[in-house]
Design a protein around this motif. Structure first.
Motif, PDB file in Angstrom:
ATOM      1  N   GLN A 119       7.254   2.106  -5.476  1.00  0.00           N
ATOM      2  CA  GLN A 119       6.676   1.757  -5.109  1.00  0.00           C
ATOM      3  C   GLN A 119       5.808   0.613  -3.872  1.00  0.00           C
ATOM      4  O   GLN A 119       6.338  -0.352  -4.906  1.00  0.00           O
ATOM      5  CB  GLN A 119       4.517   2.248  -5.869  1.00  0.00           C
ATOM      6  CG  GLN A 119       5.412   3.845  -6.165  1.00  0.00           C
ATOM      7  CD  GLN A 119       5.582   4.597  -5.018  1.00  0.00           C
ATOM      8  OE1 GLN A 119       5.095   4.341  -4.240  1.00  0.00           O
ATOM      9  NE2 GLN A 119       6.203   6.114  -5.684  1.00  0.00           N
ATOM     10  N   LEU A 162       1.134  -1.323   0.165  1.00  0.00           N
ATOM     11  CA  LEU A 162       0.076  -0.138  -0.175  1.00  0.00           C
ATOM     12  C   LEU A 162       0.473   1.239  -0.401  1.00  0.00           C
ATOM     13  O   LEU A 162       0.211   2.606  -0.634  1.00  0.00           O
ATOM     14  CB  LEU A 162      -0.737  -0.295   0.775  1.00  0.00           C
ATOM     15  CG  LEU A 162      -1.475  -0.840   1.415  1.00  0.00           C
ATOM     16  CD1 LEU A 162      -2.117  -1.391   2.841  1.00  0.00           C
ATOM     17  CD2 LEU A 162      -2.950  -1.344   0.631  1.00  0.00           C
ATOM     18  N   HIS A 163       2.042   1.311   0.303  1.00  0.00           N
ATOM     19  CA  HIS A 163       2.938   2.280   0.332  1.00  0.00           C
ATOM     20  C   HIS A 163       3.522   3.282  -1.053  1.00  0.00           C
ATOM     21  O   HIS A 163       3.737   2.318  -1.553  1.00  0.00           O
ATOM     22  CB  HIS A 163       4.217   2.091   1.087  1.00  0.00           C
ATOM     23  CG  HIS A 163       4.063   1.782   2.324  1.00  0.00           C
ATOM     24  ND1 HIS A 163       3.648   1.086   3.737  1.00  0.00           N
ATOM     25  CD2 HIS A 163       5.808   1.348   3.113  1.00  0.00           C
ATOM     26  CE1 HIS A 163       3.875   1.697   4.516  1.00  0.00           C
ATOM     27  NE2 HIS A 163       4.817   1.639   4.478  1.00  0.00           N
ATOM     28  N   ARG A 164       2.440   4.263  -0.780  1.00  0.00           N
ATOM     29  CA  ARG A 164       3.234   4.947  -1.688  1.00  0.00           C
ATOM     30  C   ARG A 164       4.214   6.391  -1.437  1.00  0.00           C
ATOM     31  O   ARG A 164       4.296   6.875  -0.452  1.00  0.00           O
ATOM     32  CB  ARG A 164       2.278   6.273  -2.405  1.00  0.00           C
ATOM     33  CG  ARG A 164       0.881   5.355  -2.860  1.00  0.00           C
ATOM     34  CD  ARG A 164       1.499   4.488  -4.156  1.00  0.00           C
ATOM     35  NE  ARG A 164       0.178   3.517  -5.106  1.00  0.00           N
ATOM     36  CZ  ARG A 164      -0.161   2.459  -4.557  1.00  0.00           C
ATOM     37  NH1 ARG A 164       0.609   2.028  -3.607  1.00  0.00           N
ATOM     38  NH2 ARG A 164      -0.881   1.601  -5.053  1.00  0.00           N
ATOM     39  N   THR A 199       3.323   7.937   2.629  1.00  0.00           N
ATOM     40  CA  THR A 199       1.527   7.649   2.269  1.00  0.00           C
ATOM     41  C   THR A 199       0.622   6.478   1.762  1.00  0.00           C
ATOM     42  O   THR A 199       0.779   6.755   0.742  1.00  0.00           O
ATOM     43  CB  THR A 199       1.317   9.384   1.416  1.00  0.00           C
ATOM     44  OG1 THR A 199       1.554  10.309   1.731  1.00  0.00           O
ATOM     45  CG2 THR A 199      -0.160   9.224   2.124  1.00  0.00           C
ATOM     46  N   VAL A 252      -9.647   4.810   3.532  1.00  0.00           N
ATOM     47  CA  VAL A 252      -8.776   5.591   2.907  1.00  0.00           C
ATOM     48  C   VAL A 252      -7.398   5.900   3.185  1.00  0.00           C
ATOM     49  O   VAL A 252      -8.170   6.763   4.482  1.00  0.00           O
ATOM     50  CB  VAL A 252      -9.472   6.243   2.077  1.00  0.00           C
ATOM     51  CG1 VAL A 252      -8.709   7.545   1.135  1.00  0.00           C
ATOM     52  CG2 VAL A 252     -10.318   6.291   0.808  1.00  0.00           C
ATOM     53  N   THR A 289      -2.474   3.859   0.902  1.00  0.00           N
ATOM     54  CA  THR A 289      -3.074   4.488   0.757  1.00  0.00           C
ATOM     55  C   THR A 289      -4.676   4.275   0.600  1.00  0.00           C
ATOM     56  O   THR A 289      -5.135   4.713   0.782  1.00  0.00           O
ATOM     57  CB  THR A 289      -3.322   3.573  -1.484  1.00  0.00           C
ATOM     58  OG1 THR A 289      -2.986   2.031  -0.753  1.00  0.00           O
ATOM     59  CG2 THR A 289      -2.206   4.021  -2.644  1.00  0.00           C
ATOM     60  N   MET A 290      -4.588   3.167   1.766  1.00  0.00           N
ATOM     61  CA  MET A 290      -5.100   3.126   2.705  1.00  0.00           C
ATOM     62  C   MET A 290      -4.744   2.445   3.962  1.00  0.00           C
ATOM     63  O   MET A 290      -3.868   1.857   3.916  1.00  0.00           O
ATOM     64  CB  MET A 290      -6.361   1.800   2.238  1.00  0.00           C
ATOM     65  CG  MET A 290      -5.375   0.211   2.093  1.00  0.00           C
ATOM     66  SD  MET A 290      -7.009  -0.285   0.971  1.00  0.00           S
ATOM     67  CE  MET A 290      -6.706  -1.539   0.772  1.00  0.00           C
ATOM     68  N   THR A 303      -5.249   8.875   4.355  1.00  0.00           N
ATOM     69  CA  THR A 303      -4.473  10.001   4.218  1.00  0.00           C
ATOM     70  C   THR A 303      -3.138  10.739   4.692  1.00  0.00           C
ATOM     71  O   THR A 303      -2.433  11.666   4.844  1.00  0.00           O
ATOM     72  CB  THR A 303      -5.571  11.743   3.980  1.00  0.00           C
ATOM     73  OG1 THR A 303      -5.946  11.397   6.174  1.00  0.00           O
ATOM     74  CG2 THR A 303      -6.252  12.129   2.976  1.00  0.00           C
TER      75      THR A 303
END
Ligand code: G1P
Length: 917
Positions: free
Chosen positions: A272, A192-194, A205, A217, A207-208, A219
């Motif tokens: 990513q 999920l890591h961005r 950040t 979700v 994604t969820m 943030t």
């Protein structure tokens, strides 16, 4: 084998350096499991070790770094690090984790030195390697602002005679998710890591936030940012674990550093959905002899990227970091200064500042999130909440959780009493109509959770704490009227509730708690243990267990509650009060004869439970206070007699003490069994503290505790004797190794309550012995192996465990101020009743204390020139702001100064000098 590799030397490895709480620890990295807390009041929670390990988070679901428990502290992979590639030499870790340095240090302890200097609330490591010619100073703290960020300032000095060329790389592994994901889809959650390569560092950040009960979700931004002393950004980053440690690499020998690699270009595929690391490469530079290079690192959790980037403006230079550090020190100093003590032992006074900090830490951390506390998900349990309330009241920390907005620096300080009633009222809303309560208190006011992990349990002691704290509040403030304030009850979500029945007075809440307990009788006439009492480890005697210890507390509470109602009649003229009609079931209709048989008591409780299970009708009855007082006194006396007369044991050897428990087979737990003594400290403490024990019983129980529970070598008092391999069926505690936790450890909470109980009963010499035994164990630094403060317990070796987040700190402060110094309220007036021993006075026979009371800061000086012990002195004179205060004609050891007298004084600071002779 070199000496001192595993053990620090016999002399203290930490010492205080000045007037306040600041201490220096020598070679603390040779001690395992050592950690230090860092935080601010908005809840950035960190722990840090001498090797920069420890984690950074805001709650269970937001960990910047990998969650650690004490056993993980030996590993370096998860901690903060700062690497230095030195041209012509091997790479060096400022955290002390590079292989060669470790080997060198193993061979020769002085090859690389480490020291930690710390204060409230900052931590500085100084590590020096003479061969490499470098000294690094790493200062970590969490600014006392509303930023969720930890600052790490690195100062690197060339201590050699030649220029040194270095390439530094900060390396902070970024977990960026919930602690649950450590074992729940660790890999999937990394997908999920961005990851963003920010000019100044790395941002993650996800994604969820991953939760199979319902993904959300995300943030939240996890950030590691940094700059050089001139504000220059790093030259780039190695933002993924793979790019930093390399294929087959480790965090102890990251290839990015060991091979002095340039920062890589990474494709989106390489970047990513990866495990991330805030590995920030700073430019290669030469440091001349004696010169220093500085780096500011910001490790934080932000609601958005803009906030994270804003930290660079606020903290992005050594000057800004210095100023934030100064503010941080001022902020905590002000919090600590509101109670100050100057006894004959300066070390004690300075140590006490750490204890004074602990209730604050527990308010901020809850019972989780430091390495020893590898359970819980934040929040505090019911009894801890109320007991910490005692200290917070005393210390002027009255804001309801969550942490209140930060006061402006220098703003006059807080005063005990302000806003507390709101806090108490709020907590009372956790009481159920059936007398039990929600057990977990969330972070928002009024947020209660029935129980952790949805296991429905009843701790039979829970009912006693609200009155203990409320009674203290009433004494400190004089606010008897709080008893008549209306507050809601807690109803479980799945139960029906009557809208009419949502509220009742505080008094009604207290009655429900105590009367329901009274009727919950076990077969021997004591109150049922249910799923445990104060000792969480007595959790397997639900069917037939009884807690004599807490029967005593309920007895004392019933009697003192009756006493408060007497005051209500006398001082307020209140004659009758309304109660929910159902509560009448628990009151005696036919005068003060009460049901004594356990069966009859349980039956009455069942009737009450049946009538209140689904809610109540809303109908009220009017009860006269006189009748109620009589009812409470009768029941209190029944319970008191039960403990005093039926649970007092006499052994053939002449010792005598209280039996504290019955097990799940309905058998008495304490006594002599096959020649082995079974005794608990809890079983003695509460009959003494509640006033149930006679003076003779106090004396004998103390002697028995000395004989059977006091450790001859360490001096401390254990929680119980060793019950052997076939302990009575009581609970998990007896499955623990003897000497650990709730099975026979030196459990600070019970020890300090023992001292408190003895002082309350006027056994001052004995109380002092118990109190001092605890202090001494904390100060046997080479045995306790913890930083200053009081730990939850000491194990059989005398090692301190579960440091910082313990209720014993609250009780220690309470005992010191209200009993030893004897400064406390009596129905709102100020009582001074010092219970002091000669060694507590300075060489000049003086002892000074500063405490808040009735909106004033009291500066009290006890003068005892002849250094007489309690029992041999009386109060000779009292000076109030320099004027003599009239004393009763007969010699006295205590004096009451009316609240109105204090209130009439124009000054905020009130000087009181009490001469003892
Ligand atoms: C801990 C718990 C406390 C409990 C005690 C004994 O003590 O917090 O609620 O009563 O264990 O099981 P503490 O860590 O507060 O000293």
């Amino acid at each position: 084998m070199p000496k001192r590799i595993n053990k620090p030397s016999k002399e203290s490895w930490w010492r205080f350096t000045g007037e306040d709480e600041v201490f220096v620890a020598r070679d603390p990295d040779r001690i395992s499991r050592l950690y230090f807390p860092l935080c601010n009041e908005v809840g950035l929670l960190s722990s840090i070790t001498p090797r920069l390990n420890g984690d950074i988070k805001t709650d269970q679901n937001h960990f910047l770094t990998l969650p650690v428990s004490a056993e993980d502290l030996h590993n370096t992979r998860s901690g903060r690090n700062f690497w230095i590639y030195i041209e012509g030499k091997e790479p060096w870790s400022a955290a002390g984790s590079s292989g060669t340095a470790l080997l060198e240090r193993y061979r020769s302890p002085r090859a690389e030195t480490c020291r930690v200097e710390a204060g409230a609330l900052w931590h500085r490591i100084t590590r020096e390697n003479r061969r490499l010619g470098l000294r690094v100073e790493l200062t970590n703290f969490v600014p006392a602002t509303d930023d969720w960020v930890e600052i790490m300032q690195v100062r690197l000095t060339n201590i050699s005679r030649r220029p040194i060329t270095i390439t530094p790389t900060a390396a902070i592994p970024m977990f960026g998710r919930s602690a649950d994901n450590l074992r729940d889809h660790r890999h999937v959650t990394s997908l999920l890591h961005r990851i963003t390569r920010h000019t100044y560092g790395v941002l993650v950040t996800p994604t969820m936030s991953f939760d199979e009960r319902g993904h959300k979700v995300n943030t939240t931004v996890y950030a590691v940012l940094g700059c050089e002393e001139n504000g220059d950004a790093p030259v780039g980053s190695f933002p993924t674990v793979a790019s930093f440690i390399g294929e087959g690499g480790t965090f102890d020998s990251p290839q990015a550093v060991f091979e002095d690699r340039d920062v890589p270009d990474l494709s989106e595929t390489e970047l990513q959905g990866r495990e991330a690391v805030g590995a920030l490469r700073f430019r290669r530079r030469k440091i001349l002899p004696g010169k220093t290079a500085s780096y500011s690192l910001l490790l934080g959790i932000a609601p958005d990227r803009k906030t994270a980037a804003g930290w660079l403006r606020t903290y992005g230079s050594p000057e800004k970091v210095d100023s934030a550090l100064t503010d941080n020190k001022t902020y905590w100093k002000e919090r600590l200064d509101c109670i100050q003590v100057r006894t004959g032992d300066k070390d004690f006074d300075r140590w006490l500042r750490w204890v004074r900090l602990q209730p604050l830490l527990r308010k901020i951390f809850g019972n989780s999130f430091l390495p020893d506390f590898d359970y819980g998900r934040g929040g505090r349990g019911w009894r801890d909440l109320w007991q910490d309330g005692l200290a917070l009241l005393l210390l002027g920390e009255n804001e309801p959780s969550p942490p209140a907005p930060l006061p402006t620096q220098g703003e006059g300080g807080r005063r005990p009493g302000e806003g507390v009633s709101a806090l108490l009222l709020n907590n009372f809303a956790g009481v159920r109509m059936n007398g039990t309560n929600a057990t977990i208190i969330g972070s928002a006011p009024g947020e209660f959770i029935a129980d952790r992990n949805n296991i429905s349990r009843t701790w039979m002691d829970h009912g006693v704490w609200p009155w203990i704290t409320t009674e203290f509040y009433i004494h400190q403030t004089g606010d008897l009227d709080i008893l008549l304030k209306e507050v809601p009850y807690f109803w479980d979500q799945d139960k029906a509730k009557s809208p009419l029945a949502e509220k009742g007075t505080v008094l009604e809440h207290l009655l429900v708690q105590h009367l329901a307990a009274y009727f919950n009788a076990g077969d021997h006439g004591n109150l049922r243990l249910e799923d445990a009492d104060w000792n969480d480890g007595l959790d397997m005697a639900h069917d037939h267990g009884e807690s004599v210890a807490f029967t005593a507390v309920f007895a004392g509470n019933l009697l003192r509650l009756a006493g408060a109602l007497d005051q209500m009649v006398a001082r307020r003229g209140v004659k009758e009060i309304p109660l929910a009609g159902e509560v009448e079931i628990l009151l005696e209709q036919r005068g003060p004869t009460v049901e004594l048989s356990p069966e009859a008591r349980r039956k009455r409780l069942k009737t009450y439970h049946d009538r209140t299970r689904e809610g109540v009708t809303g109908g009220k009855v009017i009860v006269t206070l006189r009748t109620l007082i009589e009812d409470l006194r009768t029941k209190g006396n029944v319970l008191a007699a039960q403990v005093r007369d039926r649970e007092w044991l006499s052994a053939a050897s002449g010792q005598a003490w209280f039996n504290g428990y019955y097990d799940n087979n309905s058998n008495r737990v304490e006594g002599v069994f096959d020649g082995d003594v079974r005794m608990t400290l809890t079983g003695q403490v509460f009959p003494i503290m509640s006033g149930v024990a006679t003076d003779d019983q106090v004396r004998l129980a103390f002697l028995a505790a000395k004989r059977f529970l006091q450790d001859k070598k360490l001096g401390g008092f254990r929680l119980n004797t060793d019950f052997g391999d076939t302990p009575p069926p009581l609970g998990r505690a007896f499955a623990f190794a003897y000497g650990e936790k709730e099975n026979g450890a030196f459990f600070s909470h019970m020890v300090v309550m023992f001292a408190n109980a003895l002082y309350q009963r006027g056994f001052v010499k004995e109380g002092f012995e118990v109190f001092s035994s605890l202090y001494r164990m904390c100060r046997q630094t080479d045995v306790a192996m913890i930083y200053p403060g009081v730990p939850e317990y000491f194990n059989g070796e005398g090692r301190g465990l579960y440091h910082y987040l313990t209720g014993s700190a609250s009780w220690l402060m309470l005992t010191l101020v209200t009993q030893i110094l004897g400064i406390r309220g009596v129905w709102g007036d100020l009582l001074l009743a010092p219970k002091l021993m000669p060694e507590q006075f300075g060489t000049n026979g003086q002892l000074e204390a500063e405490v808040g009371f009735a909106g004033k800061q009291l500066k009290i000086t006890y003068v005892n020139r002849g250094k007489k012990p309690f029992g041999q002195y009386h109060i000779e004179s009292v000076l109030l702001q320099g004027n003599s205060f009239a004393l009763p004609a007969d010699p006295t050891v205590q004096v009451v100064i009316p609240r109105t007298t204090l209130a009439a004084l124009p000054d905020n600071t009130v000087h009181i000098t009490v001469a003892l002779s």
